[in-house]
Design a protein around this motif. Structure first.
Motif, PDB file in Angstrom:
ATOM      1  N   ALA A 249      18.626 134.449  91.833  1.00  0.00           N
ATOM      2  CA  ALA A 249      18.396 134.529  90.393  1.00  0.00           C
ATOM      3  C   ALA A 249      19.271 135.592  89.746  1.00  0.00           C
ATOM      4  N   TYR A 250      19.433 136.745  90.398  1.00  0.00           N
ATOM      5  CA  TYR A 250      20.256 137.809  89.828  1.00  0.00           C
ATOM      6  C   TYR A 250      21.691 137.349  89.610  1.00  0.00           C
ATOM      7  N   GLU A 251      22.207 136.561  90.536  1.00  0.00           N
ATOM      8  CA  GLU A 251      23.565 136.030  90.392  1.00  0.00           C
ATOM      9  C   GLU A 251      23.648 135.115  89.168  1.00  0.00           C
ATOM     10  N   LEU A 252      22.663 134.250  89.018  1.00  0.00           N
ATOM     11  CA  LEU A 252      22.659 133.326  87.882  1.00  0.00           C
ATOM     12  C   LEU A 252      22.483 134.075  86.567  1.00  0.00           C
ATOM     13  N   MET A 253      21.644 135.092  86.566  1.00  0.00           N
ATOM     14  CA  MET A 253      21.376 135.864  85.356  1.00  0.00           C
ATOM     15  C   MET A 253      22.608 136.635  84.900  1.00  0.00           C
ATOM     16  N   ALA A 254      23.416 137.065  85.845  1.00  0.00           N
ATOM     17  CA  ALA A 254      24.629 137.810  85.501  1.00  0.00           C
ATOM     18  C   ALA A 254      25.764 136.891  85.066  1.00  0.00           C
ATOM     19  N   SER A 255      25.674 135.620  85.426  1.00  0.00           N
ATOM     20  CA  SER A 255      26.808 134.708  85.242  1.00  0.00           C
ATOM     21  C   SER A 255      27.181 134.482  83.777  1.00  0.00           C
ATOM     22  N   GLY A 256      26.238 134.665  82.863  1.00  0.00           N
ATOM     23  CA  GLY A 256      26.533 134.383  81.469  1.00  0.00           C
ATOM     24  C   GLY A 256      27.048 135.563  80.678  1.00  0.00           C
ATOM     25  N   PHE A 257      27.072 136.741  81.288  1.00  0.00           N
ATOM     26  CA  PHE A 257      27.518 137.942  80.592  1.00  0.00           C
ATOM     27  C   PHE A 257      28.865 138.417  81.132  1.00  0.00           C
ATOM     28  N   ALA A 258      29.680 138.957  80.266  1.00  0.00           N
ATOM     29  CA  ALA A 258      30.949 139.557  80.693  1.00  0.00           C
ATOM     30  C   ALA A 258      30.666 140.941  81.268  1.00  0.00           C
ATOM     31  N   GLU A 259      31.291 141.238  82.385  1.00  0.00           N
ATOM     32  CA  GLU A 259      31.242 142.569  82.991  1.00  0.00           C
ATOM     33  C   GLU A 259      29.823 143.008  83.365  1.00  0.00           C
ATOM     34  N   VAL A 260      28.982 142.051  83.725  1.00  0.00           N
ATOM     35  CA  VAL A 260      27.654 142.358  84.243  1.00  0.00           C
ATOM     36  C   VAL A 260      27.544 141.744  85.631  1.00  0.00           C
ATOM     37  N   SER A 261      27.143 142.557  86.603  1.00  0.00           N
ATOM     38  CA  SER A 261      27.060 142.075  87.978  1.00  0.00           C
ATOM     39  C   SER A 261      25.612 141.802  88.368  1.00  0.00           C
ATOM     40  N   ALA A 262      25.447 141.104  89.480  1.00  0.00           N
ATOM     41  CA  ALA A 262      24.110 140.859  90.005  1.00  0.00           C
ATOM     42  C   ALA A 262      23.429 142.182  90.348  1.00  0.00           C
ATOM     43  N   GLU A 263      24.224 143.165  90.763  1.00  0.00           N
ATOM     44  CA  GLU A 263      23.677 144.483  91.069  1.00  0.00           C
ATOM     45  C   GLU A 263      23.133 145.157  89.811  1.00  0.00           C
ATOM     46  N   ASP A 264      23.846 144.982  88.691  1.00  0.00           N
ATOM     47  CA  ASP A 264      23.362 145.522  87.415  1.00  0.00           C
ATOM     48  C   ASP A 264      22.014 144.907  87.047  1.00  0.00           C
ATOM     49  N   ILE A 265      21.954 143.588  87.209  1.00  0.00           N
ATOM     50  CA  ILE A 265      20.704 142.884  86.897  1.00  0.00           C
ATOM     51  C   ILE A 265      19.565 143.392  87.773  1.00  0.00           C
ATOM     52  N   ALA A 266      19.832 143.519  89.074  1.00  0.00           N
ATOM     53  CA  ALA A 266      18.807 143.966  90.018  1.00  0.00           C
ATOM     54  C   ALA A 266      18.291 145.351  89.650  1.00  0.00           C
ATOM     55  N   SER A 267      19.186 146.208  89.172  1.00  0.00           N
ATOM     56  CA  SER A 267      18.782 147.552  88.761  1.00  0.00           C
ATOM     57  C   SER A 267      17.924 147.507  87.499  1.00  0.00           C
TER      58      SER A 267
END
Length: 322
Positions: A249-267
């Motif tokens: 899910a974190y990968e998918l959530m980050a996919s729509g934003f520029a310069e946002v990683s799955a790690e950012d989402i997880a944090s």
């Protein structure tokens, strides 16, 4: 969308009369929000095909300038808008044509007031510089914290208004101001970067002040109740997916934003509580001690008292759920 194949052996007349019956209408729908993890499960819904399953061709637009939101939702330039609840209330109360659909998340530590080492309490902010974005939900959080946790008013502080919350965080990290209201990931970055910096207060201390919600254009909701229901269902399915498959899910959530990683989402999600089907059902129950109606009325009354709302009557705003 599934397409039905018509056998070549069917008579031409049957072809002509049957195609419309087999075809499913796809509706073009537009949704807007800024770069924020709280809204990003919508990208799960998009990538997993939940909108497509409902016959929706969903166009998600990431629009950072929140000052345009009232015009966008009122004019119907976007049909759905995700932003914080108190700006949604202020927009409605000042004439925006919008209706509440659901609560998306609550900040429980993802927003905070960070200050330099020599500022130990909120009262120590007197005469000091503080950067914030007054158009963001964190402004309501800040004023609530100030009112309940100090002897100060906003006038006692040198408030530096910024274009957005990220700019406020960067101003603090550069040493330009003594304190700032910021959200993740700048919140964690500032604490790591600026020696001695610390949080005076976070949204974990005032968890009811920063809620994100989804609204819909009023006329569109009246004409397309099925779409409103389908979008809500897509969100609930996305939250179920997030709860069951967090790493994917974190990968998918980050996919729509520029310069946002799955790690950012997880944090970021560590400071958020997402609202799925069950949470919204409980939150929409006025008999519960904490419910969306009472909390929103508190917000409306707060801004009405400060002269920033034309009305505090939210009856029509909640007409889809109450």
């Amino acid at each position: 969308m599934k397409k039905t194949k018509v056998m070549l052996l069917l008579p031409a007349l049957l072809l002509c009369t049957s195609l419309p019956a087999f075809a499913e209408e796809t509706k073009d729908v537009t949704m807007a929000f800024c770069t924020w993890t709280g809204y990003s499960p919508m990208f799960i819904a998009q990538e997993q095909g939940y909108f497509e399953d409902a016959g929706l061709n969903m166009d998600i637009q990431v629009i950072e300038d929140e000052s345009t939101y009232a015009a966008l939702i009122t004019q119907g330039s976007v049909q759905f808008l995700a932003t914080a609840q108190d700006p949604n209330i202020k927009m409605f109360a000042n004439g925006a044509s919008s209706r509440y659909v659901l609560t998306m998340d609550a900040s429980v530590g993802a927003d905070g007031l960070v200050a330099t080492e020599d500022i130990a309490t909120l009262d120590d902010l007197a005469g000091r510089t503080l950067a914030l974005d007054k158009s963001a939900s964190s402004y309501y959080f800040f004023l609530t914290a100030l009112e309940n946790g100090s002897s100060l008013t906003e006038d006692d502080i040198q408030v530096i208004e910024m274009g957005d919350t990220t700019e406020a965080g960067l101003a603090f990290m550069s040493g330009s101001v003594d304190a700032a209201i910021m959200w993740e990931p700048e919140l964690s970055e500032a604490l790591d970067m600026v020696e001695g910096s610390h949080t005076l207060v976070t949204s974990a201390d005032y968890p009811d002040t920063i809620l994100d919600s989804l609204v819909v254009n009023t006329a569109y909701a009246e004409e397309n109740p099925d779409v409103v229901e389908a979008v809500a269902e897509a969100w609930y399915r996305a939250i179920d997916f997030l709860n069951e498959n967090p790493e994917e899910a974190y990968e998918l959530m980050a996919s729509g934003f520029a310069e946002v990683s799955a790690e950012d989402i997880a944090s970021d999600v560590n400071g958020l509580e997402f609202f799925g089907r069950e949470e919204n059902a409980q939150f929409n129950d006025p008999s519960n001690e904490e419910n969306i109606f009472d909390l929103s009325q508190d917000m409306a009354d707060f801004w009405m008292e400060k002269g920033e709302c034309e009305t505090d009557d939210l009856t029509d705003f909640f007409s889809l759920v109450k």
